[in-house]
Motif scaffolding. Structure first.
Motif, PDB file in Angstrom:
ATOM      1  N   GLY A 298       0.808  -1.209   0.000  1.00 59.23           N
ATOM      2  CA  GLY A 298       0.000   0.000   0.000  1.00 59.23           C
ATOM      3  C   GLY A 298       0.845   1.264   0.000  1.00 59.23           C
ATOM      4  N   ASP A 299       0.325   2.311   0.632  1.00 61.16           N
ATOM      5  CA  ASP A 299       0.906   3.653   0.601  1.00 61.16           C
ATOM      6  C   ASP A 299       1.415   4.009   1.998  1.00 61.16           C
ATOM      7  OD1 ASP A 299       1.205   6.479   0.705  1.00 61.16           O
ATOM      8  OD2 ASP A 299      -0.160   6.717  -0.999  1.00 61.16           O
ATOM      9  N   TRP A 300       2.745   3.997   2.170  1.00 60.00           N
ATOM     10  CA  TRP A 300       3.314   4.289   3.487  1.00 60.00           C
ATOM     11  C   TRP A 300       3.033   5.716   3.935  1.00 60.00           C
ATOM     12  CZ3 TRP A 300       4.452   1.392   7.340  1.00 60.00           C
ATOM     13  CH2 TRP A 300       4.924   0.093   7.160  1.00 60.00           C
ATOM     14  N   ALA A 301       3.020   6.660   3.015  1.00 55.92           N
ATOM     15  CA  ALA A 301       2.735   8.055   3.387  1.00 55.92           C
ATOM     16  C   ALA A 301       1.322   8.167   3.953  1.00 55.92           C
ATOM     17  CB  ALA A 301       2.904   8.972   2.181  1.00 55.92           C
ATOM     18  N   GLN A 302       0.396   7.428   3.360  1.00 55.53           N
ATOM     19  CA  GLN A 302      -0.975   7.415   3.851  1.00 55.53           C
ATOM     20  C   GLN A 302      -1.052   6.751   5.223  1.00 55.53           C
ATOM     21  OE1 GLN A 302      -3.731   4.538   2.175  1.00 55.53           O
ATOM     22  NE2 GLN A 302      -5.333   6.093   2.046  1.00 55.53           N
ATOM     23  N   VAL A 303      -0.304   5.673   5.425  1.00 52.99           N
ATOM     24  CA  VAL A 303      -0.316   4.957   6.699  1.00 52.99           C
ATOM     25  C   VAL A 303       0.080   5.878   7.847  1.00 52.99           C
ATOM     26  CG1 VAL A 303       0.892   3.179   8.049  1.00 52.99           C
ATOM     27  CG2 VAL A 303       0.015   2.640   5.769  1.00 52.99           C
ATOM     28  N   PHE A 304       1.181   6.606   7.690  1.00 55.93           N
ATOM     29  CA  PHE A 304       1.625   7.494   8.765  1.00 55.93           C
ATOM     30  C   PHE A 304       0.648   8.645   8.965  1.00 55.93           C
ATOM     31  CE2 PHE A 304       5.864   5.645   7.630  1.00 55.93           C
ATOM     32  CZ  PHE A 304       6.087   5.029   8.849  1.00 55.93           C
ATOM     33  N   ALA A 305       0.080   9.147   7.888  1.00 58.85           N
ATOM     34  CA  ALA A 305      -0.914  10.220   8.010  1.00 58.85           C
ATOM     35  C   ALA A 305      -2.126   9.723   8.790  1.00 58.85           C
ATOM     36  CB  ALA A 305      -1.328  10.705   6.619  1.00 58.85           C
ATOM     37  N   GLN A 306      -2.554   8.494   8.521  1.00 57.59           N
ATOM     38  CA  GLN A 306      -3.694   7.925   9.245  1.00 57.59           C
ATOM     39  C   GLN A 306      -3.378   7.773  10.726  1.00 57.59           C
ATOM     40  OE1 GLN A 306      -3.946   4.425   6.755  1.00 57.59           O
ATOM     41  NE2 GLN A 306      -5.852   5.108   5.789  1.00 57.59           N
TER      42      GLN A 306
END
Length: 417
Positions: A298-306
């Motif tokens: 998936g999208d690591w940038a999205q994971v940390f933002a979440q």
């Protein structure tokens, strides 16, 4: 959006590269970074990790969306506290929670309060007290420096002579306290988890290779290679570790008004009496990061933002195959430093099939040069360990220098099972 990764090693290179793959990310900065990161277009920032004022000013000027902290030193020094006090988004534990890695005695106290299984131990503040204690131990025995030691503050002493030399050496190095604890036998593995809002999101397990030379010989290092997943560690074993170790630790930290947010890394061992803790770290492992992060589809940038928003992260993992990482170090590591020498060009690295994450490298006259210690990690994913190993070692053979070394047997524990 623009993001910042704090650190300069192969771990931070891997994190920055993973973030950069997101379509939502424009620029990834790494502070201070290293020139090898240029291979992936990561922008390095010449600010020291201890200069919190300059770091905060940079983040504010660049309007960085959020920051990820790689190494333990700035976490233990309070970088998260400083950023949050300035109203900046940053993922990692505050100083009080980072003591879980910064102080081994604190970690043992938290484990006792949480009823988490670990080795029996005693702490000593003087040479004589520690030497006297060795009269009654059963070998092998584990001796740990209490404090940060970049993965090299642990010695497994096989006999009385080695143990006494280790005690003397640690105190001569200025260690204020050391722990002498029982040696645990079993299969070691690394379990990292993302933690936010007192919830634990485990990542796939990896197995690190700490000793410098093939066959697990030589001194302990920061890590000479790793692979993920670890088939000989069952899903049931991992589930046990999450419910009996990670979740109780997070709950106990919250109860003590030192809530943990960030990456909780548990160095574990599967023994005949269940899973037990060897140590805790409060950040991504190195070299485990180099083989775990690439397996997220998936999208690591999205994971940390979440995670920073208090949302449940979207974690999607590659279920088949294996990812292998091999560390290349300067001769003499971890006990001696060597004279800097020129490394292959970035173009030569780019021509290989493996992915290269750089660490202790510098730049002179437009050339990469060694800066001592671990230089880079070569990693590759394939359907089998044999195929991954064949590719990585083929690439390393073409880049090898007589002033470097690397282990030829990363993953051997998986092969003998």
């Amino acid at each position: 959006m623009d993001l910042l990764v704090i650190g300069s090693g192969a771990r931070e290179h891997t994190i920055a590269r993973a973030l950069q793959q997101s379509s939502t990310v424009a620029t990834v900065y790494c502070l201070p970074g290293n020139p090898g990161m240029q291979l992936d277009g990561i922008q390095t920032v010449a600010i020291e990790m201890t200069d919190f004022v300059a770091m905060i000013a940079f983040v504010q000027a660049k309007k960085v969306a959020y920051t990820i902290v790689g190494p333990e030193q700035p976490l233990v020094a309070g970088v998260v506290d400083a950023f949050q006090d300035a109203g900046l988004a940053i993922f990692g534990p505050r100083k009080a929670a980072a003591a879980l890695e910064g102080s081994k005695t604190f970690a043992k106290e938290i484990m006792a309060a949480a009823h988490v299984p670990t080795a029996a131990y005693q702490a000593y503040q003087t040479v004589q007290a520690a030497l006297d204690a060795l009269d009654d131990v059963r070998y092998p025995v584990v001796i740990k420096a209490d404090g940060l030691a970049a993965g090299k503050g642990v010695v497994i002493a096989q006999n009385d002579v080695s143990a006494r030399q280790t005690v003397q050496a640690f105190f001569e190095q200025g260690v204020p306290q050391l722990l002498i604890e029982d040696y645990l036998e079993g299969e070691e593995f690394s379990l990292m988890a993302l933690v936010a809002n007192n919830r634990v999101y485990p990542l796939p397990v990896a197995q690190d290779h700490k000793r410098a030379f093939d066959g697990d010989r030589g001194p302990n290092t920061g890590g000479m290679g790793a692979y993920c997943p670890v088939p000989q560690i069952s899903d049931q074993c991992v589930a046990e570790a999450v419910t009996t170790i990670l979740e109780p630790i997070v709950a106990t930290m919250a109860e003590r008004q030192t809530p943990f947010i960030g990456v909780l890394y548990a160095g574990l061992i599967a023994t005949q009496h269940g899973v037990k803790v060897i140590e805790f770290n409060v950040r991504f492992g190195d070299p485990e990061t180099q083989v775990v992060l690439p397996r997220m589809t998936g999208d690591w940038a999205q994971v940390f933002a979440q995670l920073l928003k208090g949302e449940t992260p979207t974690l999607q993992w590659q279920l088949s195959g294996i990812t292998l990482g091999v560390v290349v170090a300067s001769d003499g590591y971890p006990t001696q430093s060597t004279t800097p020498f020129v490394l292959p060009t970035l173009q030569q690295f780019a021509k290989r099939n493996s992915t290269f994450s750089f660490a202790s490298v510098a730049e002179q006259a437009n050339q990469l040069v060694s800066a001592g210690g671990r230089l880079y990690t070569a990693s590759y994913s394939a359907e089998t360990l044999g195929r991954a190993s064949q590719q990585v070692y083929r690439d390393l053979a073409q880049l090898a220098l007589p002033t470097t070394f690397y282990r030829q047997d990363i993953g051997f524990r998986m092969q003998v099972k």
